[in-house]
Enzyme design. Structure first.
Site, short mmCIF file in Angstrom:
data_model
loop_
_atom_site.label_atom_id
_atom_site.label_comp_id
_atom_site.label_asym_id
_atom_site.label_seq_id
_atom_site.Cartn_x
_atom_site.Cartn_y
_atom_site.Cartn_z
N LYS A 71 36.43 -36.34 -1.37
CA LYS A 71 37.59 -35.74 -2.05
C LYS A 71 38.63 -35.32 -1.02
O LYS A 71 38.29 -34.82 0.06
CB LYS A 71 37.10 -34.53 -2.85
CG LYS A 71 38.16 -33.81 -3.65
CD LYS A 71 37.52 -32.63 -4.37
CE LYS A 71 38.51 -31.84 -5.19
NZ LYS A 71 37.86 -30.71 -5.88
N SER A 105 38.24 -30.90 -10.67
CA SER A 105 39.19 -31.39 -9.71
C SER A 105 38.67 -32.58 -8.88
O SER A 105 39.45 -33.18 -8.14
CB SER A 105 39.57 -30.24 -8.76
OG SER A 105 38.45 -29.75 -8.04
N SER A 165 34.21 -28.47 -11.16
CA SER A 165 34.85 -29.63 -10.57
C SER A 165 33.98 -30.73 -9.99
O SER A 165 34.51 -31.77 -9.64
CB SER A 165 35.84 -29.17 -9.51
OG SER A 165 36.84 -28.37 -10.05
#
Length: 469
Positions: free
Chosen positions: A80, A155, A179
């Site tokens: 990420k 996220s 997330s």
């Protein structure tokens, strides 16, 4: 093998590389080709690591030389874009951090590399890792590989979409309230938020409020999650929360000597839940019962007294808003997207509300502690609905209208309490979208929830399903 190589899990790829049945270069090239083929539709990958093939060639030479190999030797992994990667863009989904290249790896990335993994690419996220959709001004919106008109979540939505679509076998996401588990549920992969502090947050932004933030593995199998967790866990001497010295077995997890005791619930205390999702949770509970596990429907009174989402909102705004303010100080409003503006506009939590929320958080921790005196694990839903269309801000769930934050109703309690939770697919909606369940454990009981998850995975009605792109 070549046709479906990009849907092999990381454990299988590592074994095929170790036995010289596959070359690390062949594996890397297959994933690069997959990115070229499907990322224009999905937009999960935001940066490909320039030296991925160079490191794959070095990994191949190590195999041929008979060198000692790590458990992920030659296996590509993605990260990420809020997690620092040395020399590789880490832009945090914001023009404010455009072209940012860290000098050092985050602890979690360094540990994946030490285990032999090769950084393949960085994945998309919402601005500042802060929303349930992965969309920002810098790299745009990610799409769900099962239905491009729907979100892969946030996220860590770019990470979930990349893994689900075969662009990556395994990767790293972060979790403040939902997330890693929410995006996994929206794309049908597996992920785990371990007990708070088990995996250091060093090299990850934002870190405030660090007591709620987690970094965790995302993959397509339970065994990959177990392997990654065994690599990632343990203190690094930099993150003071990461102080656990409890050892972990990288196998499927350990079952207690006595029969497992598992409860299941979809509420009350989590908000409304779609009947399809509730039915999937019950199906998972029944599947465990069929394997000889003691299973019963339960409730946790503390969740009914204190709605964890309200508790979380009162606590994290007080701590996270200053971090956003510091990052955006002196910057143009044109550089800010929806969530940075929203966070900065929220009213401050009063000290009285903050103290009351802290006390509520303690009651929630006590409530779960009481539950785990009688049970080894808890099965819940991850999300109250399957993946939704892009841009939806309110939902009618089981007849009740709620705003989008309610999607966190069953995940955020584990951030408030710090308890571990694993998300895995066990069903499909009538619209063909994945439905995941969440396996929750007591403090530092990752071995137990991995064991329960492996039992569910063995009988899952949706195992080895992949989107067609």
């Amino acid at each position: 093998m070549k046709n479906d190589l990009f849907f092999q899990d990381a454990t299988a790829l590592a074994e095929l590389i170790r036995t010289n049945e596959l070359s690390p270069v062949e594996v890397m090239q297959a994933h690069l080709d997959r990115i070229a083929a499907v990322n224009p539709k999905v937009n999960a990958i935001v940066t490909v690591a320039d030296e991925a093939l160079k490191f794959a060639k070095a990994a191949e030479a190590a195999v041929l030389a008979g060198d000692e190999l790590g458990p992920l030797h030659g296996v590509p992994f993605t990260v990420k874009d809020s997690i620092d990667t040395a020399g590789v863009l880490t832009q945090r989904g914001s023009p404010i951090f455009k072209d940012r290249r860290p000098d050092t790896d985050a602890t979690s990335v360094a540990r994946m590399k030490k285990a032999g993994g090769i950084l393949l690419a960085k994945t998309n996220l919402p601005e500042f890792s802060y929303w349930i959709e992965s969309d920002n001004l810098l790299s745009g919106r990610s799409n769900n590989p099962w239905d491009l008109t729907r979100t892969p979540g946030g996220s860590s939505g770019g990470e979930s979409a990349a893994i689900a679509s075969g662009m990556s076998p395994i990767g790293l996401g972060t979790d403040l309230a939902i997330s890693v588990r929410g995006p996994a549920a929206q794309t049908g992969i597996t992920s785990m938020k371990a007990t708070h502090g088990r995996v250091p947050m060093t090299g990850i932004w934002p870190r405030a409020p660090r007591r709620f933030w987690h970094v965790g593995p995302m993959a397509r199998s339970v065994r990959d999650i177990a392997l990654a967790f065994s690599i990632l866990s343990g203190p690094d001497g930099k993150d003071a929360f990461a102080s656990s010295t409890v050892q972990f077995d990288a196998g499927m997890g350990r079952a207690p000597a006595r029969p497992l005791r598992v409860g299941w619930m979809v509420g009350p205390g989590f908000g409304p839940v779609d009947p399809e999702v509730a039915a999937t949770v019950k199906a998972a509970a029944d599947a465990l019962k069929d394997q000889g596990v003691f299973v019963e429907h339960v409730g946790i009174p503390a969740l009914e007294r204190d709605f964890a989402l309200d508790v979380f909102n009162k606590l994290h705004v007080m701590e996270m808003k200053p971090a956003f303010a510091a990052a955006t100080a002196g910057r143009s409003q044109d550089e800010l997207y929806k969530m940075a503006k929203t966070m900065l506009s929220l009213p401050d939590t009063s000290m009285q509300d903050f103290i009351e929320a802290e006390q509520a958080a303690e009651r929630l921790r006590d409530g779960y502690a009481d539950y785990f005196t009688r049970y080894d694990a808890l099965i819940t839903h991850v999300l109250p609905i399957s993946a939704h269309k892009h841009g939806v801000e309110s939902f009618v769930i089981d007849g009740q209208t709620v705003d989008a934050t309610y999607l966190q109703g069953a995940t955020v309690p584990l951030n408030v309490t710090g308890l571990p939770g694993l998300a895995m697919r066990f069903g499909t909606s009538k619209e063909g979208m994945p439905i995941n369940v969440q396996v929750v454990g007591a403090w530092q009981a990752e071995s137990t929830i991995l064991n329960v998850a492996s039992l569910l995975e063995a009988v899952s009605p949706v195992r080895n399903l992949h989107p067609t792109l």
